[in-house]
Design an enzyme around this catalytic site. Structure first.
Site, PDB file in Angstrom:
ATOM      1  N   ARG A  91      14.042 -12.466  -2.830  1.00  0.00           N
ATOM      2  CA  ARG A  91      13.200 -12.265  -4.008  1.00  0.00           C
ATOM      3  C   ARG A  91      13.998 -11.453  -5.035  1.00  0.00           C
ATOM      4  O   ARG A  91      14.426 -10.333  -4.734  1.00  0.00           O
ATOM      5  CB  ARG A  91      11.920 -11.515  -3.621  1.00  0.00           C
ATOM      6  N   HIS A 135       9.851  -8.173 -13.934  1.00  0.00           N
ATOM      7  CA  HIS A 135       9.932  -6.923 -13.178  1.00  0.00           C
ATOM      8  C   HIS A 135      10.297  -5.837 -14.189  1.00  0.00           C
ATOM      9  O   HIS A 135      11.352  -5.221 -14.119  1.00  0.00           O
ATOM     10  CB  HIS A 135      10.947  -7.050 -12.037  1.00  0.00           C
ATOM     11  N   GLU A 180       3.933  -5.779  -9.938  1.00  0.00           N
ATOM     12  CA  GLU A 180       3.205  -4.512 -10.073  1.00  0.00           C
ATOM     13  C   GLU A 180       2.765  -4.216 -11.503  1.00  0.00           C
ATOM     14  O   GLU A 180       3.222  -3.241 -12.129  1.00  0.00           O
ATOM     15  CB  GLU A 180       4.061  -3.351  -9.546  1.00  0.00           C
ATOM     16  N   ASN A 309       2.923  -5.273  -2.390  1.00  0.00           N
ATOM     17  CA  ASN A 309       3.947  -4.237  -2.194  1.00  0.00           C
ATOM     18  C   ASN A 309       3.277  -3.005  -1.630  1.00  0.00           C
ATOM     19  O   ASN A 309       2.262  -2.545  -2.170  1.00  0.00           O
ATOM     20  CB  ASN A 309       4.616  -3.856  -3.529  1.00  0.00           C
ATOM     21  N   TYR A 311       4.135   0.978   0.116  1.00  0.00           N
ATOM     22  CA  TYR A 311       5.064   2.032   0.546  1.00  0.00           C
ATOM     23  C   TYR A 311       4.372   3.179   1.261  1.00  0.00           C
ATOM     24  O   TYR A 311       4.871   3.708   2.234  1.00  0.00           O
ATOM     25  CB  TYR A 311       5.831   2.584  -0.671  1.00  0.00           C
ATOM     26  N   GLU A 385       7.338  -6.406  -0.987  1.00  0.00           N
ATOM     27  CA  GLU A 385       8.194  -5.212  -0.928  1.00  0.00           C
ATOM     28  C   GLU A 385       7.640  -4.251   0.100  1.00  0.00           C
ATOM     29  O   GLU A 385       6.428  -4.014   0.159  1.00  0.00           O
ATOM     30  CB  GLU A 385       8.216  -4.442  -2.267  1.00  0.00           C
TER      31      GLU A 385
END
Ligand code: FCB
Length: 486
Positions: A91, A135, A180, A309, A311, A385
């Site tokens: 990606r 992005h 995002e 995504n 984290y 991600e």
């Protein structure tokens, strides 16, 4: 432990293995501004991130993406590294200012040729290209015209999407419109810790809507130019928001942050309407009259999967004074990225932290995937991600050992596996990131790569985690401790 002849002998914790479905996609991810460099080559003009990073005081150490990892010149080597890792997909993002430098008018051949060469090489090595259109590198000229706060940005984005699909649609099977959009809108226009660095909460809400509208228009433009079997999606950083306690004010704080972080996008994109509570919570700031008739219908387009995504989780309490606010993990600014939620306080979730100061908590990813399955049962999910920054260094033997990253990945992949076992349709996982790179406001100070980059020379050194991930990707089997397996 085992007991041998009356003595307690310590033993490594028992290991087991989790097997992923054979069709599961294993990939790595990057983004154009973070790796390409070559900021002024072949017709590329500045994006908002060029302007922002060149503004003193905005990015740590005054770092910019001018050279970055020099991927624009080293792409062949980087594809070879991926082939060595045995990943099945890559990606990356297309730089809008390379393809359509001013955000208007015709495309630039040299810019497109770069992505043609890159994708040819990927296909040659059996690595599936997954292209993200946006992005975060908006052409500066569009920001000068008002940026995402203005409606025309959505039209411009759809035009660019059509140019990209026309040129690359024959070789890129999977497309993601936005990465995002929460960060673009709220970090870019409200807290100002991302480009373009504006601090106007209403502009941020307008930006969120125009990003949504741009997404809807871009999906239509992509579908009009791509083969019928192309996959089209969007990537959201869905926040897994947890209340600090069961008290009503904390639960309500979590609801409000969930609306501002997640449902402001999933509402119109997947359900065709902005959530009522979001409109109510922000009513003192705006009447949302920038949403025109027919917009939400246009935003809601069929998607082939949702890119997620993840984290770290988000922990909030309500009824706080601004002074008691901790960091929400999205950088430091006197201005909040959460319009209308000034009395919500953010807390560091328990557990160890990464070099970003983000809590390591794989249960957040598991719970988030189950929630998405509950909310959108028919929608396949792809983790576009996941990864972690640690203070990696090259040891005297010339190696980079990063056991913390391996532990992070092991825990999060085990969480994905548990979610799949529980019936969630997760189709793939992209490790962020292939390479250490320009980590936005943190510049080059944070290393997320599976591959270490020595910035002065550009030399790439696969870290221990790269070899570990290669084994998992090749076999589809995740070795874990019994504790991680859960
Ligand atoms: C995400 C971004 C990506 C990278 C990681 C650490 O928010 O999409 O570019 O910066 O965080």
């Amino acid at each position: 432990m085992v007991i041998a002849a009356g003595r307690v002998v310590p033993q490594a914790e028992a290991r087991t293995a989790l097997t992923f479905p054979p069709s599961f996609t294993w990939g790595t991810a990057t983004a154009a501004y973070q790796i390409e460099g070559a900021a002024t080559l072949d017709g590329r003009t500045p994006s908002i991130w060029d302007t922002y990073s060149r503004t003193p005081g905005k990015v740590r150490n005054g770092d910019t993406g001018d050279v970055a990892t020099d991927h624009y010149h080293r792409w062949r080597e980087d594809v070879a590294i991926m082939a060595d890792l045995g990943v099945g997909a890559y990606r990356f993002s297309l730089a809008w200012p390379r393809i359509q430098p001013t955000g208007r008018g015709p495309s630039v051949q040299k810019g497109l040729d770069f992505y043609r060469r890159l994708t040819d090489e990927l296909l040659e090595k059996n690595i599936q290209p997954v292209a993200t259109l946006y992005h975060w590198d908006l052409p500066q000229e569009l920001e000068n015209a008002g940026g995402w706060a203005e409606r025309d940005s959505a039209e411009r984005f759809a035009e660019y999407a059509a140019l990209a699909a026309e040129a690359l649609g024959d070789r890129v099977p999977t497309w993601i419109t936005l990465n995002e959009p929460w960060c673009s809108a709220f970090l870019g226009y409200a807290s100002g810790v991302h480009a373009p660095g504006r601090t106007d909460p209403v502009a941020a809400l307008r930006a969120a809507h125009h990003l949504n509208l741009g997404h809807g228009k871009a999906v239509q433009a992509l579908r009009a130019h791509l083969p019928a079997d192309a996959q089209v999606s969007v990537t959201l950083n869905i926040h897994h928001v947890r209340p600090f306690s069961d008290e009503e004010r904390d639960v309500d704080a979590a609801r409000r942050i969930d609306a501002l972080a997640n449902r402001v996008f999933t509402g119109p994109m997947l359900e065709g309407a902005y959530p009522e509570d979001l409109l109510r919570d922000t009513a003192s700031l705006t009447d949302w009259s920038f949403v025109k008739d027919g917009d939400t219908k246009e935003i809601r387009q069929r998607l082939d999967f949702l890119g997620v995504n993840y984290y770290t989780p988000t922990l909030v309490s309500g009824g706080a004074s601004a002074a008691s606010h901790g960091s929400d993990g999205h950088g430091n600014s006197a201005h909040s990225p959460w319009p209308g939620a000034d009395d919500v306080a953010f807390h560091l979730p328990p557990g160890s932290t990464t070099a970003m100061g983000w809590a390591v908590d794989p249960t957040g990813l598991h719970d988030l995937l189950l929630r998405l399955k509950g909310d959108f049962p028919q929608l396949p999910l792809v983790i576009t991600e996941n990864g972690a920054a640690f203070d990696d260094y090259v040891n005297p033997e010339g190696e980079v050992n990063d056991p913390d990253r391996i532990a992070y990945l092991e825990g999060h992949l085990a969480a994905v596996h548990r979610a799949i076992e529980a019936g969630v349709d997760v189709r793939g996982y992209f490790l962020w990131s292939l390479l250490d790179n320009f980590e936005w406001g943190y510049g080059y100070s944070k290393r997320f790569g599976a591959v270490y980059v020595d910035y002065p020379t550009g030399k790439r050194i696969p870290k221990a985690s790269a070899r570990w991930y290669a084994d998992v990707a090749r076999t589809g089997v995740l070795p874990v401790t019994e504790t991680t397996a859960g």
